[in-house]
Scaffold this motif. Sequence first.
Motif, short mmCIF file in Angstrom:
data_model
loop_
_atom_site.label_atom_id
_atom_site.label_comp_id
_atom_site.label_asym_id
_atom_site.label_seq_id
_atom_site.Cartn_x
_atom_site.Cartn_y
_atom_site.Cartn_z
N UNK A 302 -1.46 58.24 6.87
CA UNK A 302 -1.87 56.86 7.11
C UNK A 302 -3.34 56.79 7.53
N UNK A 303 -4.15 56.11 6.69
CA UNK A 303 -5.60 56.06 6.93
C UNK A 303 -5.95 55.43 8.29
N UNK A 304 -5.21 54.40 8.69
CA UNK A 304 -5.51 53.74 9.97
C UNK A 304 -5.36 54.70 11.14
N UNK A 305 -4.36 55.58 11.04
CA UNK A 305 -4.12 56.52 12.13
C UNK A 305 -5.23 57.57 12.20
N UNK A 306 -5.73 57.98 11.04
CA UNK A 306 -6.85 58.93 11.04
C UNK A 306 -8.08 58.27 11.65
N UNK A 307 -8.28 56.99 11.33
CA UNK A 307 -9.44 56.28 11.90
C UNK A 307 -9.29 56.09 13.40
N UNK A 308 -8.05 55.94 13.86
CA UNK A 308 -7.81 55.83 15.30
C UNK A 308 -8.35 57.07 16.01
N UNK A 309 -8.08 58.24 15.42
CA UNK A 309 -8.54 59.50 16.03
C UNK A 309 -10.07 59.56 16.04
N UNK A 310 -10.68 59.05 14.98
CA UNK A 310 -12.15 59.01 14.88
C UNK A 310 -12.77 58.30 16.10
N UNK A 311 -12.15 57.17 16.49
CA UNK A 311 -12.68 56.41 17.63
C UNK A 311 -12.43 57.11 18.97
N UNK A 312 -11.51 58.08 18.98
CA UNK A 312 -11.18 58.76 20.25
C UNK A 312 -12.01 60.03 20.47
N UNK A 313 -12.84 60.39 19.48
CA UNK A 313 -13.61 61.64 19.56
C UNK A 313 -14.99 61.40 20.16
N UNK A 314 -15.35 62.22 21.14
CA UNK A 314 -16.74 62.26 21.60
C UNK A 314 -17.28 63.65 21.28
N UNK A 315 -18.19 63.73 20.30
CA UNK A 315 -18.68 65.05 19.88
C UNK A 315 -19.29 65.86 21.02
N UNK A 316 -19.87 65.18 22.00
CA UNK A 316 -20.51 65.94 23.09
C UNK A 316 -19.50 66.85 23.79
N UNK A 317 -18.26 66.36 23.95
CA UNK A 317 -17.21 67.19 24.57
C UNK A 317 -16.92 68.42 23.71
N UNK A 318 -16.81 68.19 22.41
CA UNK A 318 -16.46 69.29 21.50
C UNK A 318 -17.58 70.33 21.47
N UNK A 319 -18.82 69.84 21.42
CA UNK A 319 -19.96 70.76 21.33
C UNK A 319 -20.02 71.65 22.57
#
Length: 532
Positions: A302-319
């Motif tokens: 489901x595309x909407x669910x993938x986009x939901x995850x996009x809004x929950x990501x902060x790249x600074x944390x991952x980096x």
Amino acid sequence: GLSMTRHSRCFAALALIATAAGPWAWTVASAQQKVLKFIPQADLRILDPIATTAYITRNHGYMVYDTLFAINDKFEVKPQMVDKHEVSKDGLTYTFTLREGLKFHDGAPVKSADCIASIERWAKRDALGQKLAEATESWSAVDDKTFRLKLKAPFPLTLDALAKPSSNVPFIMPERIAKTDAFKNIEDPTGSGPFKMVKAEWVPGNKVVYVKNTDYVPRKEPPSWASGGKVVKVDRVEWIYIPDSATAAAALNAGEADIWEQVPPDLIPLLAKNKQVTVKNNDPLGSMGMIRFNFLHPPFDNEKLRRAVLYAVDQKDYVIGIAGDPKNGKPCYSYFTCGTPLASEVAAEPLKGKRDFEKAKQLVRESGYKGEKVVIIDATDQPIVHSQSLLTLENLKKIGINAEIQAGDWGTLITRRAVKEPVDKGGWSIFHTWLVGPDMVNPAVNFPIRGNGEKGWFGWPTDAKMEELREAWFKAKTPAESKKAAEAVQKRAFEFVPIIPTGQFILPTAFRSNITGLIIAPINLLWNVEKK
């Protein structure tokens, strides 16, 4: 200093005695063998660099195989196994002639038929190879050393495809092996490259052994990335897999290992204290982290669910999770490698803006998510993957997704991610990985963004619109058109979300002071390396 020369003199004296002494002479000779001990980034489980994109398998490929062409550090295509080649005026016919002295590890000469079968198999799996195959009318052998490619329409990236530096690399194998179905793993590591794998000494989970291929004829040019002369300066290479990074650091510190391919950030300070150890970034472009979804099963079909995850990501944390120190990583809000011509922040607002959990929760509700279990497959021996998995788990829980981690090692993950069954039958919903810069520079090589379904990379997204936009990029005639077409691809990627980029980072390599000649490249290549 002095003790070292005394030591080698002592060996020379022993060798003289040994020649007189007979039976135990062999042990002294073998003691003089140069053995390079290399701690690889993962355990080698799959020997087939065409059936998997895993870098550990690609790196094994560079040890045992060679390529028709290669790319140097200026991104220029150079002949490698090919001696000379010509292209017809209309751009439809390419004729290749192999150089003298090319032999497989079993002693057989490399022939046109081997090259053709190898390229045809590679072209079934690789993103750029698939494009080349669409443009191909035929491959044919003129004779044992010369072969010809006839195209239906000009394909300007033909030589770039044959010189592709990273996964999947168009390595040349014997025809008998290259005839294997491209979706089945080959088991036979016979190549014509600078090293031979000693398969009898391979212990998955522990050790891979290679010896110098004494029949290999290097090119005369100096090495640059995977191009030029592949001169092997040691007798034997042992890849020693050490899943625990503290143990790996101790082995390098104690001189029980010579090179450690990827040093996790928390251990850099410890190694930097040792005067006998250098910690160095050997990769000019760095790597890009990512979250990959499974498109075959709920809930991420489901595309909407993938986009939901996009809004929950902060790249600074991952980096910071991956690189530890801001000087070893930075956000990169692009589907194409930052620092290269097509990098762009077009349509990147959801990732670049402030993380928005409310917007994410709203998209979860709109998606009709019914609480299905989400399985993140994780690799605890792979710090890049493990740090990302933990962050994603936390983010998913915050936006109301029922997620759990199933942890193993990287060898297990790369096997399990090929499973197309749902999660209750051994499948998966998300995995994390990373790609080196050259693997994401443009729509031709960037395989995670493809929408070609079952033929695509693990996760198998189907998106006709993405395929259409990639097509348009291939047809672009000028750098400006190419840039515009790539921006359209990126805009679609931010809607469709085939992956979520998590940032750009470098992972340094560590090596002992008696090691010289490491090639600066996005891949750890072990020819040209000397051990004093």
